[in-house]
Design a protein around this motif. Sequence first.
Motif, mmCIF file in Angstrom:
data_model
loop_
_atom_site.group_PDB
_atom_site.id
_atom_site.type_symbol
_atom_site.label_atom_id
_atom_site.label_comp_id
_atom_site.label_asym_id
_atom_site.label_seq_id
_atom_site.Cartn_x
_atom_site.Cartn_y
_atom_site.Cartn_z
ATOM 1 N N HIS A 1 0.861 -0.768 0.446
ATOM 2 C CA HIS A 1 0.107 -0.218 0.228
ATOM 3 C C HIS A 1 1.231 1.199 -0.196
ATOM 4 N N HIS B 1 -6.269 -1.870 4.370
ATOM 5 C CA HIS B 1 -6.766 -0.163 3.571
ATOM 6 C C HIS B 1 -8.229 -0.752 2.642
ATOM 7 N N ASP C 1 -10.224 -0.667 0.516
ATOM 8 C CA ASP C 1 -10.060 -1.996 -0.739
ATOM 9 C C ASP C 1 -9.700 -2.366 -1.483
ATOM 10 N N TYR C 2 -8.458 -2.943 0.057
ATOM 11 C CA TYR C 2 -7.955 -3.939 -0.526
ATOM 12 C C TYR C 2 -8.092 -5.039 0.300
#
Length: 285
Positions: free
Chosen positions: A9, A36, A38-39
């Motif tokens: 990231h 994170h 989104d991940y």
Amino acid sequence: MQVLITGAHGQVGDGLKRYLGDRGDYELTYLDRDDHPDYDTHVADVNDYDAIRPAFDGQDAVIHLAAYPTTDGTWEQIRDSNLHGTHNVLEAAADAGVSQFVFASSIHAAGMYEEEHAPELYELDFDLTVTHEDPERPDSYYGASKAFGEDWGRYFIECREYPEQFYAIRIASIREPPYDNPYGDAEKGVERGDWERGSHEYETQVKRLQGTWLSQRDWVQLVELCLADDELEFGIFFATSENERGWYDITHAKDVLGYEPQDQGEAWTEPPQDLVEHVENNREI
């Protein structure tokens, strides 16, 4: 192909996630000390071997990005993240039987060539080419840690069963959008209020980045070429785009990996409008 990205990231990992994440050729696993939104991330610090070890099972390749990222790092910061952390990642890869290891090295492993000759080095007619065969000349604890990572990788290749292939990519200057162009650092200085657009300091930053810029898509291309290779056991490659001002040799990457840069620093004669607008909207007064 199962690929684990450590330090996923950070700035260097951004392009890999954007360019490789949606491709069917790769199933990416992200390891980072921060989560994170989104991940899906295996959250662990590379300084903690037991915490990172499970993420390596079943992987075909590791792209090791996790590190304290700049030359201002203290001994303690560099020791924990870059030395102990890199050792842990290599040990975990060896224990899990991971075949390929792509190491995010840095031009700072040979950074004293720049320190010795800057700022004259940034001019088009300056005669210097540094190759992968020239001596390491670290310019900082950070640079020395990257040289250490390269040497540690060679040890694993020659003395351990895994990894079977090790690629050290000496990254020059990768920038996230909208700074992913040769005006990125100069415009960041304008944004911070360090100098004005068109000043001597601004132009010096442009010239330097025209020499060291590695566009995100050229960076991703290099990584993909390493992952696709099935012949090389160990290699060190300087990594910039096709920059006329560049003093680090990229012909080795072209000859061995088939690298074909898509971008060139000198092709840019002014900052892109979206970057100028971004800077003006965020400028510190």
